[in-house]
Enzyme design. Sequence first.
Site, mmCIF file in Angstrom:
data_model
loop_
_atom_site.group_PDB
_atom_site.id
_atom_site.type_symbol
_atom_site.label_atom_id
_atom_site.label_comp_id
_atom_site.label_asym_id
_atom_site.label_seq_id
_atom_site.Cartn_x
_atom_site.Cartn_y
_atom_site.Cartn_z
ATOM 1 N N ASP A 174 0.826 -1.204 0.000
ATOM 2 C CA ASP A 174 0.000 0.000 0.000
ATOM 3 C C ASP A 174 0.867 1.265 0.000
ATOM 4 O O ASP A 174 1.623 1.509 0.942
ATOM 5 C CB ASP A 174 -0.903 -0.056 1.257
ATOM 6 C CG ASP A 174 -2.046 0.928 1.200
ATOM 7 O OD1 ASP A 174 -2.053 1.799 0.315
ATOM 8 O OD2 ASP A 174 -2.940 0.819 2.065
ATOM 9 N N ASP A 231 -10.308 3.907 -1.793
ATOM 10 C CA ASP A 231 -11.112 2.956 -1.024
ATOM 11 C C ASP A 231 -12.600 3.081 -1.363
ATOM 12 O O ASP A 231 -13.134 4.177 -1.428
ATOM 13 C CB ASP A 231 -10.953 3.221 0.473
ATOM 14 C CG ASP A 231 -9.558 2.865 0.953
ATOM 15 O OD1 ASP A 231 -8.620 2.841 0.128
ATOM 16 O OD2 ASP A 231 -9.410 2.621 2.159
HETATM 17 C C1 GLA Z 1 -5.565 2.224 2.614
HETATM 18 C C2 GLA Z 1 -6.050 1.045 1.793
HETATM 19 C C3 GLA Z 1 -7.089 0.270 2.577
HETATM 20 C C4 GLA Z 1 -6.497 -0.206 3.888
HETATM 21 C C5 GLA Z 1 -5.929 0.975 4.672
HETATM 22 C C6 GLA Z 1 -5.137 0.531 5.882
HETATM 23 O O1 GLA Z 1 -6.569 3.159 2.820
HETATM 24 O O2 GLA Z 1 -6.570 1.490 0.558
HETATM 25 O O3 GLA Z 1 -7.571 -0.830 1.825
HETATM 26 O O4 GLA Z 1 -5.480 -1.140 3.619
HETATM 27 O O5 GLA Z 1 -5.058 1.766 3.871
HETATM 28 O O6 GLA Z 1 -4.602 1.585 6.590
#
Ligand code: GLA
Length: 483
Positions: free
Chosen positions: A231, A295
């Site tokens: 990520d 997200d």
């Molecule tokens: C980002 C990702 C999410 C999750 C969070 C965790 O927002 O897109 O899917 O993994 O980080 O902090």
Amino acid sequence: KEEAVILTPKPSPKPRINSARVFGVRPGSPVLYTIAASGQRPLWFSAENLPEGLTLNRETGQITGKLAKRGEHKITMVATNDLGEARKELRLVVGDTIALTPPMGWNSWNCWACAVDDKKIRDAADAMIKSGLINHGYQYVNIDDCWMVRLNSDDPVVGGPRRDEAGRLLTNKRFPDMKALTDYIHAKGLKAGIYTSPGPFTCAGFAGAYQHEAHDAKQFADWGFDLLKYDWCSYGDVVQGKQDLDTLKKPYILMGGILKKQDRDILLNLCQYGMGDVWKWGAEVGGQSWRTAGDLGFELDRIFEVALKNAEHRDYSRPGSWNDPDYLQIGYIGDASTGGHPKPCPITPSEQYAFMSLWCLMASPLFYSGDMGRLDEFTLNVLCNPEVIDVNQDALGQCAKVLPLGDEQFAMVKDLEDGSRAVGLFNRGELATDVAVKWSDLKLPEPKRVRDLWRHKDLDGAVTQFSAKLPRHAGVLLRLWAK
Ligand code: GLA
């Protein structure tokens, strides 16, 4: 408010093999393939033409072992119970491409956020067996953010040194023994996933892999993980916000290369929210899937919008290469702001069927991210319809094509390996509406058979066209076999 209609008929007690027809593994990597089958228990498994080097557990359906040589094996999987026998051919491909069908499993984030711990992960693994999700192909149990040490925290549970003297990454106290945890997951025929960031810290402020990439990847492999979600998060600060292609690719080229050198297959899920058209290069840098947008989060009124955007990248969907529109969030879900107090999802039954139908038509990775301990009958019925999942796990790996039918209605058409097609018809509008379509308008040949996949019913009278009244935010999912 709509009634919760259970559309799916009760599962048949006769055996049915639900596993995908193809499975890829790299030479020398430990194989763990669990034959997924539904039907009355007890159920016994056998396999014909199982190559030397692999063994099958007759009770659990787990195929384990190693294959050193590249090549293809055609194995016949057999599941038997008192009521009969089911057979299905599996093409096991030993080569460079893994994740030949979209990965399926569970991820902790939208249920537990940072309240995740060892016990919740073990409970999720137990629930994957007990609920029957494993019998439908769900296999990965993934820890998301917050398992490592939180930066600048004096909380004795999550604070402390990030690494030991040898540079090895440390877990926080909620994860006392990662190896024991993955052993526990693997013993159930399941796989384990983990999360980190190429930056110095993750999105939730925990220690990331920056400048320790090789160490950390080796650690994940030694612990026994089978998937890494990588990520972007604080890497944006490292590169001072630069977003040119070389900068965007660099951390993923690095990690992709390192993962390939480990002694086990570890899927790489790129999470950088679609920057630089990641779908165009995600596979080339070693990824098997990539989030195509930010997200989905709690904004479940955006399902149609997110799906239609994701489906624009259909040309990049193929075996080993998947567009990821984020997790399935139904049943009880939480979010980061509630810190792991899952509550019932805010969407209607129709929206939930549409959610699953869209994700299956798009060949999206199927990761449930709700509370595994509170899977009710309705949620299970949405997650575990074998004919719907067949559309997702089809070996061609195609993402459906979108064909507008009006301002708020659209069709999606997906070619399947056996020459048939999956067709979704959706109403994203706020009012119930009649949707009518002639197959010829969708450029489809006249079918000899049309089947409603949610209801498991062949439809008479749909020879040239189909029409139905669709509630707001609803869809139907059909399969058509041409004459
Ligand atoms: C980002 C990702 C999410 C999750 C969070 C965790 O927002 O897109 O899917 O993994 O980080 O902090």
